[in-house]
Design an enzyme around this catalytic site. Structure first.
Site, short mmCIF file in Angstrom:
data_model
loop_
_atom_site.label_atom_id
_atom_site.label_comp_id
_atom_site.label_asym_id
_atom_site.label_seq_id
_atom_site.Cartn_x
_atom_site.Cartn_y
_atom_site.Cartn_z
N LYS A 115 -0.66 -7.70 5.14
CA LYS A 115 -1.69 -7.26 6.07
C LYS A 115 -2.07 -8.42 7.01
O LYS A 115 -2.22 -9.56 6.57
CB LYS A 115 -2.91 -6.75 5.31
CG LYS A 115 -2.60 -5.52 4.46
CD LYS A 115 -3.77 -5.09 3.61
CE LYS A 115 -4.06 -6.04 2.49
NZ LYS A 115 -5.02 -5.51 1.51
N THR A 137 -15.96 -2.86 8.20
CA THR A 137 -14.59 -3.05 7.70
C THR A 137 -14.52 -3.11 6.18
O THR A 137 -13.49 -3.49 5.62
CB THR A 137 -14.00 -4.35 8.28
OG1 THR A 137 -14.85 -5.46 7.90
CG2 THR A 137 -13.89 -4.30 9.79
N GLY A 170 -13.76 -2.31 2.59
CA GLY A 170 -12.84 -1.40 1.91
C GLY A 170 -11.56 -1.11 2.66
O GLY A 170 -10.83 -0.18 2.30
N THR A 171 -11.23 -1.90 3.69
CA THR A 171 -10.01 -1.63 4.45
C THR A 171 -8.76 -1.77 3.58
O THR A 171 -7.85 -0.94 3.64
CB THR A 171 -9.89 -2.56 5.67
OG1 THR A 171 -10.10 -3.91 5.25
CG2 THR A 171 -10.90 -2.18 6.74
N GLY A 172 -8.71 -2.82 2.75
CA GLY A 172 -7.54 -3.03 1.90
C GLY A 172 -7.40 -1.94 0.85
O GLY A 172 -6.29 -1.44 0.61
N CYS A 173 -8.52 -1.56 0.24
CA CYS A 173 -8.49 -0.47 -0.75
C CYS A 173 -8.01 0.83 -0.10
O CYS A 173 -7.18 1.56 -0.66
CB CYS A 173 -9.88 -0.25 -1.35
SG CYS A 173 -10.58 -1.68 -2.17
#
Length: 259
Positions: A159, A191, A193-196
């Site tokens: 990412k 932003t 929780g973007t990775g989750c």
């Protein structure tokens, strides 16, 4: 027709923006039935993590076996696992299951608070990553994984949100191919929780039967829509808009490079 089932193994975010809550919202948006295994509890809001309490590994395993023994799980993701013992326990169960596995190597919350105990990184490398269909680190997580000995040959979605510039570039490395996904940077504090959300969306795509490159492409598009539709909640890093209507249209994969 049986609805596809996905499973998230992750921590609870009491603010609802990340972890188990974000994963289940994402599964629902995809039309996938979501099941869950809780690994740790956080007292958390958009401003930070006030406390984190890992569950005992035997409780995590009991949840995991209960789900896998009853539901036709089609894909699994892991998020915050907390302790080395939990990492190894989860890997011990999944090792005997032939299921697509997306590993989001969560080390820190958006606020910078740690969610991975000392020693757990080594367990992640030794026990869980060899089982992964895809690993989805951000740049700091990938730096930590490489420093700990992670091989460059991992199926990887790197990412690019931490890199500077007005274009965010995520790069998929799998089967000797490199596929990039580009998006305009959104200058927003919403932003959390973007990775989750991204890893859950990939998992949902795999549960629906999409090939990995298509699942990643669709997840990238879904994340941009969720960022765009953030509800504007909280005084800190606000949550995304997971439930807004969107159209599942795969973007063109024109940036694919073969090696």
């Amino acid at each position: 027709m049986t609805v596809p089932v996905a499973l998230t193994i992750a921590g609870s975010d009491s603010g609802g923006g990340a972890g188990i809550q974000a994963d289940l919202k994402t599964f629902e948006a995809y039309g996938v039935y979501g099941t869950s295994v809780l690994t740790l509890i956080t007292a958390q809001n958009t401003c930070g993590v006030r406390g984190a309490w890992p569950l005992p590994p035997e409780q995590v395993v009991a949840q995991l076996e209960a789900v896998l023994n009853d539901f036709p799980v089609a894909a699994v993701k892991t998020g915050a696992l907390g302790s080395a013992a939990t990492v190894s326990a989860v890997a011990g169960v999944l090792r005997n299951r032939d299921l697509p596995l997306v590993v989001d190597p969560v080390m820190l919350a958006k606020s910078g608070d740690p969610l991975l105990a000392p020693g757990a990184l080594e367990a992640l490398l030794r026990d869980l990553l060899p089982l992964a269909t895809l690993v989805t680190p951000n740049a700091p997580e990938w730096t930590a994984l490489r420093a700990a000995g992670a091989p460059e040959t991992l199926p990887l979605l790197l990412k690019g949100g931490h890199a500077p510039g007005e274009t965010v570039v995520d790069t998929l490395h799998v089967d000797g191919q490199h596929l990039t996904f580009r998006a305009r940077r959104r200058h927003t504090r919403h932003t959390h929780g973007t990775g989750c959300t991204l890893s859950a969306a990939i998992t949902a795509g795999l549960a629906l039967g999409l090939p990995l490159p298509d699942a990643a492409a669709q997840a990238h598009a879904y994340l941009q829509a969720a960022l765009r539709d953030a509800p504007g909640l909280g005084a800190g890093h606000g949550p995304l808009g997971h439930r807004q209507a969107w159209v599942m249209v795969l973007p063109p994969r024109s940036d694919e490079v073969h090696h």
